[in-house]
Design an enzyme around this catalytic site. Structure first.
Site, PDB file in Angstrom:
ATOM      1  N   CYS A 134      -1.111   8.062   7.402  1.00 32.64           N
ATOM      2  CA  CYS A 134      -2.450   7.807   6.858  1.00 32.64           C
ATOM      3  C   CYS A 134      -3.404   7.442   7.997  1.00 32.64           C
ATOM      4  CB  CYS A 134      -2.403   6.684   5.837  1.00 32.64           C
ATOM      5  SG  CYS A 134      -1.493   7.108   4.331  1.00 32.64           S
ATOM      6  N   CYS A 176       0.831  -1.198   0.000  1.00 30.73           N
ATOM      7  CA  CYS A 176       0.000   0.000   0.000  1.00 30.73           C
ATOM      8  C   CYS A 176       0.869   1.252   0.000  1.00 30.73           C
ATOM      9  CB  CYS A 176      -0.936  -0.013   1.204  1.00 30.73           C
ATOM     10  SG  CYS A 176      -2.118   1.364   1.224  1.00 30.73           S
ATOM     11  N   CYS A 177       1.883   1.280   0.868  1.00 30.59           N
ATOM     12  CA  CYS A 177       2.787   2.427   0.910  1.00 30.59           C
ATOM     13  C   CYS A 177       3.531   2.592  -0.412  1.00 30.59           C
ATOM     14  CB  CYS A 177       3.792   2.265   2.043  1.00 30.59           C
ATOM     15  SG  CYS A 177       3.107   2.515   3.695  1.00 30.59           S
ATOM     16  N   CYS A 227       7.464   4.207   6.203  1.00 30.81           N
ATOM     17  CA  CYS A 227       6.408   4.113   5.204  1.00 30.81           C
ATOM     18  C   CYS A 227       6.900   3.531   3.894  1.00 30.81           C
ATOM     19  CB  CYS A 227       5.787   5.488   4.950  1.00 30.81           C
ATOM     20  SG  CYS A 227       6.906   6.654   4.158  1.00 30.81           S
ATOM     21  N   CYS A 244      -3.702   3.746   9.366  1.00 29.21           N
ATOM     22  CA  CYS A 244      -2.498   3.137   9.957  1.00 29.21           C
ATOM     23  C   CYS A 244      -1.853   4.006  11.024  1.00 29.21           C
ATOM     24  CB  CYS A 244      -1.484   2.832   8.849  1.00 29.21           C
ATOM     25  SG  CYS A 244      -2.079   1.657   7.607  1.00 29.21           S
TER      26      CYS A 244
END
Length: 243
Positions: free
Chosen positions: A201, A119-120, A227, A204
């Site tokens: 985010c 995702c990062c 991240c 998280c």
């Protein structure tokens, strides 16, 4: 393109500015030919306003890259607009992931629930790498006191294969950050007062309890500590990292 190796340039710059204060490192870095074309990358997080203010004083037209992962807190987005306007920053660039890539790799916005690194990578690392493609160096707000992979930071460090990173605040203490904010009457991120000393985010990031490490609220319950802009899986990122 600058012709000498990144290691040589970083070593020479660290020696040149070894005894300089953070503001002077930043002031000189934006015009030093050993760095080339420079941008500031800012999360507009809990401590970001310090470097943003310094830039507004020494080079208000410097490109400022802000990565909107489209999963940020609403407070962060509002803070970004407020600070940019208040400091008179004239070249703030909002960076987002490619829509087609997001639709393909994270169509329902749940990728972070089962693969945080991917995702990062999708929402931060790859968009930033694309945005930095025209720059020779970029400025970060990382500091030694943040611990982990950051304890040995120098002002300048190589980021193979093409760029240098500049860390003007590398040697600052937490007290230095707070003092600078107070002395310059800088606006604080609204989530700091709610227990968020480090802000990423929304899915998280969680509040931090008294006595915990300031970054304990980032990816709580996992081994992840960065991240991916700076590290993924304990390794320095060298460019685009496959999901």
């Amino acid at each position: 393109m600058l012709d000498q190796s990144l290691d040589i340039r970083a070593e020479r710059l660290n020696e040149r500015y070894r005894h300089h204060a953070a503001t002077e490192v930043l002031r000189r870095a934006v015009t030093d030919p050993d760095l080339g074309k420079v941008a500031l990358v800012s999360s507009f997080g809990a401590e970001s306003v310090v470097l943003l203010h310094m830039v507004s004083v020494v080079a208000p037209g410097l490109p400022v890259l802000f990565i909107d992962t489209q999963m940020l807190f609403p407070e962060t987005l509002e803070y970004q607009r407020e600070v940019s306007a208040r400091l008179g920053l004239t070249d703030v660039r909002v960076i987002r992931a490619d829509e087609a890539q997001v639709s393909r790799l994270d169509p329902d916005g749940t990728l972070h629930q089962f693969n945080q690194d991917a995702c990062c990578d999708l929402r931060k690392t790859v968009p930033l790498e694309d945005a930095l493609s025209g720059f020779d160096a970029w400025i970060t707000g990382r500091k030694r006191f943040q611990g982990g992979q950051r304890t040995d930071l120098e002002f300048f460090e190589p980021e193979p294969p093409l760029r240098l990173r500049v860390n003007p605040l590398a040697h600052w203490r937490m007290e230095d950050v707070q003092t600078y904010m107070i002395e310059n009457n800088l606006p604080r991120h609204p989530l700091v007062a709610k227990g968020y000393p480090s802000i990423g985010c929304a899915p998280c990031t969680s509040p931090v309890k008294p006595g915990e490490d300031p970054r304990a609220g980032r990816w709580r319950g996992s081994e992840k500590t960065e991240c991916g802009i700076h590290f993924i899986g304990g390794r320095m990122v060298r460019g685009k990292v496959p999901a």
